[in-house]
Design a protein around this motif. Structure first.
Motif, PDB file in Angstrom:
ATOM      1  N   CYS A   1      54.825   4.112  47.199  1.00 42.66           N
ATOM      2  CA  CYS A   1      54.642   3.131  46.128  1.00 42.66           C
ATOM      3  C   CYS A   1      55.965   2.990  45.383  1.00 42.66           C
ATOM      4  O   CYS A   1      56.555   3.982  44.959  1.00 42.66           O
ATOM      5  N   LEU A   2      56.432   1.754  45.228  1.00 44.47           N
ATOM      6  CA  LEU A   2      57.718   1.485  44.593  1.00 44.47           C
ATOM      7  C   LEU A   2      57.628   1.387  43.076  1.00 44.47           C
ATOM      8  O   LEU A   2      58.655   1.305  42.402  1.00 44.47           O
ATOM      9  N   ALA A   3      56.422   1.407  42.541  1.00 45.23           N
ATOM     10  CA  ALA A   3      56.257   1.266  41.096  1.00 45.23           C
ATOM     11  C   ALA A   3      56.798   2.486  40.359  1.00 45.23           C
ATOM     12  O   ALA A   3      56.758   3.604  40.868  1.00 45.23           O
ATOM     13  N   LYS A   4      57.309   2.266  39.142  1.00 43.26           N
ATOM     14  CA  LYS A   4      57.763   3.396  38.334  1.00 43.26           C
ATOM     15  C   LYS A   4      56.593   4.283  37.937  1.00 43.26           C
ATOM     16  O   LYS A   4      56.739   5.503  37.815  1.00 43.26           O
ATOM     17  N   GLU A   5      55.447   3.667  37.729  1.00 39.85           N
ATOM     18  CA  GLU A   5      54.236   4.419  37.402  1.00 39.85           C
ATOM     19  C   GLU A   5      53.147   4.014  38.394  1.00 39.85           C
ATOM     20  O   GLU A   5      52.337   3.124  38.117  1.00 39.85           O
ATOM     21  N   PRO A   6      53.116   4.657  39.557  1.00 46.61           N
ATOM     22  CA  PRO A   6      52.148   4.272  40.593  1.00 46.61           C
ATOM     23  C   PRO A   6      50.708   4.445  40.135  1.00 46.61           C
ATOM     24  O   PRO A   6      50.395   5.325  39.329  1.00 46.61           O
ATOM     25  N   ALA A   7      49.840   3.621  40.689  1.00 47.03           N
ATOM     26  CA  ALA A   7      48.406   3.780  40.445  1.00 47.03           C
ATOM     27  C   ALA A   7      47.949   5.085  41.077  1.00 47.03           C
ATOM     28  O   ALA A   7      48.602   5.632  41.972  1.00 47.03           O
ATOM     29  N   GLU A   8      46.829   5.587  40.623  1.00 43.51           N
ATOM     30  CA  GLU A   8      46.267   6.821  41.182  1.00 43.51           C
ATOM     31  C   GLU A   8      46.055   6.674  42.682  1.00 43.51           C
ATOM     32  O   GLU A   8      45.501   5.662  43.141  1.00 43.51           O
ATOM     33  N   PHE A   9      46.468   7.680  43.443  1.00 43.35           N
ATOM     34  CA  PHE A   9      46.229   7.650  44.881  1.00 43.35           C
ATOM     35  C   PHE A   9      44.908   8.335  45.243  1.00 43.35           C
ATOM     36  O   PHE A   9      44.394   8.170  46.349  1.00 43.35           O
ATOM     37  N   ALA A  10      44.363   9.095  44.306  1.00 49.21           N
ATOM     38  CA  ALA A  10      43.164   9.900  44.572  1.00 49.21           C
ATOM     39  C   ALA A  10      42.000   9.088  45.161  1.00 49.21           C
ATOM     40  O   ALA A  10      41.321   9.574  46.081  1.00 49.21           O
ATOM     41  N   PRO A  11      41.731   7.875  44.704  1.00 47.83           N
ATOM     42  CA  PRO A  11      40.601   7.131  45.302  1.00 47.83           C
ATOM     43  C   PRO A  11      40.804   6.840  46.786  1.00 47.83           C
ATOM     44  O   PRO A  11      39.841   6.860  47.553  1.00 47.83           O
ATOM     45  N   VAL A  12      42.050   6.562  47.198  1.00 55.09           N
ATOM     46  CA  VAL A  12      42.330   6.316  48.617  1.00 55.09           C
ATOM     47  C   VAL A  12      42.071   7.596  49.408  1.00 55.09           C
ATOM     48  O   VAL A  12      41.416   7.597  50.446  1.00 55.09           O
TER      49      VAL A  12
END
Length: 415
Positions: A150-161
């Motif tokens: 993820c290129l975002a500075k603050e990535p979304a939670e990966f836990a659901p994936v």
């Protein structure tokens, strides 16, 4: 001209159940917003753990303007970095894949350790602090043999994936598999057209003679509704789940990713011309049940997947421009399977090589027609194109609120 406002206006005035206006498929400014607001923010599938199995092994990938390198460090940890030297910005790794004890920029030989730290920079000024010039990290996660960045500075939670994927994919042990073959084709069409074509099989009977020998075109298989009411699919779920293979249709509440297992036609076990396994050695020792069909995974915007008993076929979508998209396909087999002994490569890859080329032509003809001044959005089939409707709904729900960020007008009053 404010492209954000133009996109918002078109989204809020678009006709539900119809394809998107032309600009979403052709306009470079709209494409840039897709990159900025989706591709540079969301988790993206980029490759498999087995491609970087040993310390020092790496592969590179280009996401829009960002060159990225993914590697395994000396401690066995997966890492991703911006593939841009902290000296003058040259790409540090210019090979598609490889193995290296350290990362050495070919321009001036600035040398980085596998954890990204700068180890060596020749003849710099006194007081130069190497600690300030390590490679910039990129968020990187791995689940069940799949690597996401993820290129975002603050990535979304990966836990659901992770929570959704692990139970479905763990039995298939893709992290221990190997890539028997991979191919990349460039489709001259916007990335959304590639996905829209993938998300329905309304076109299959007229275009995919090889795939249709084993893969059902039923909307309950390809779409997002009705599987629970399809007795053949429910019977297949019951059979596979009794064998310890999670199978029922599950979709995240965001609509971004989902998994399910579907039966193949008749007595088919694999994507071959006669339906028989392409690989004599099963993909995983943990899966002993026969005719398990195909485990499907979709994760927008980068991947769809078919996991069979004998092999897996995974797909990665990467945008190149408003009118070009790269689609990479990988065929994974058991790590000990031997070409020429356990499988014939031509037999293994035939169905999807043909299907990919047929899809390329379909997407390019679609793009050609959409570029016409006479194009206007048309209605999707409610019966056969539920998957396309769901994809377009996901796209519009994800990008619309992001267009309104940063103090931009919400355009609630736009007619």
């Amino acid at each position: 001209m404010d492209t954000r406002n133009d996109m918002l206006k078109l989204l809020r005035n678009r006709r539900e159940g119809f394809s998107l206006p032309q600009a979403f498929y052709t306009d470079p400014a709209f494409f840039q917003l897709d990159l900025d607001l989706i591709w540079y923010r969301d988790w993206l599938f980029v490759g498999h753990d087995c491609e970087v199995a040993k310390p020092g092994s790496f592969f590179t990938v280009q996401v829009g303007a960002y060159p990225i390198v993914v590697l395994r460090d000396r401690e066995g940890k997966l890492r991703a970095f911006h593939n841009s030297c902290r000296h003058r910005g040259s790409r540090v790794c210019n090979a598609q894949k490889g193995t290296s004890a350290r990362l050495v920029c070919p321009y001036h030989q600035w040398t980085y350790d596998l954890d990204g730290k700068l180890l060596f920079a020749r003849q710099m000024a006194e007081g130069f602090d190497k600690a300030e010039f390590g490679l910039k990290p990129v968020a990187c996660e791995s689940v069940a043999g799949y690597i996401f960045i993820c290129l975002a500075k603050e990535p979304a939670e990966f836990a659901p994936v992770r929570q959704m994927m692990e139970p479905y994919f763990a039995p298939h042990r893709l992290g221990e598999a190997k890539v028997a073959f991979e191919s990349t084709i460039i489709e001259k069409g916007n990335w959304k057209l590639v996905w829209e074509n993938n998300r329905e099989c309304y076109h299959c009977v007229g275009n995919h003679p090889e795939l249709c020998k084993t893969f059902p075109e039923a909307p309950t298989v390809t779409g997002v509704q009705g599987a629970e009411d399809d007795p053949e699919i429910v019977a297949h779920w019951n059979k596979c789940e009794a064998a310890g293979l999670p199978s029922r249709f599950q979709i995240d509440q965001s609509g971004q990713f989902r998994a399910t297992r579907v039966p193949l036609l008749r007595d088919a076990a694999s994507y071959t011309m006669n339906g028989k396994p392409a690989v004599q050695r099963g993909l995983s020792h943990a899966v002993t049940e026969g005719r398990i069909g195909s485990l499907l995974l979709y994760h927008y915007p980068t991947t769809w997947n078919h996991i069979l008993g004998d092999h897996a076929v995974t797909f990665r979508v990467l945008p190149i421009s408003a009118t070009e998209t790269a689609v990479t396909t990988k065929w994974l087999v058991h790590k000990d399977a031997v070409e020429g002994v356990d499988y014939d490569l031509a037999n293994l890859t035939h169905v999807w090589t043909e299907t990919n080329d047929q899809d390329r032509r379909i997407v390019e003809e679609n793009a050609f027609g959409i570029a016409s001044p006479a194009y206007e959005p048309g209605p999707y089939s409610q019966m056969h194109e539920g998957g396309v409707l769901q994809f377009v709904d996901w796209y519009t729900r994800f990008i619309e609120p992001r267009l309104s960020e940063g103090g931009k007008p919400a355009l609630r009053s736009v007619a």
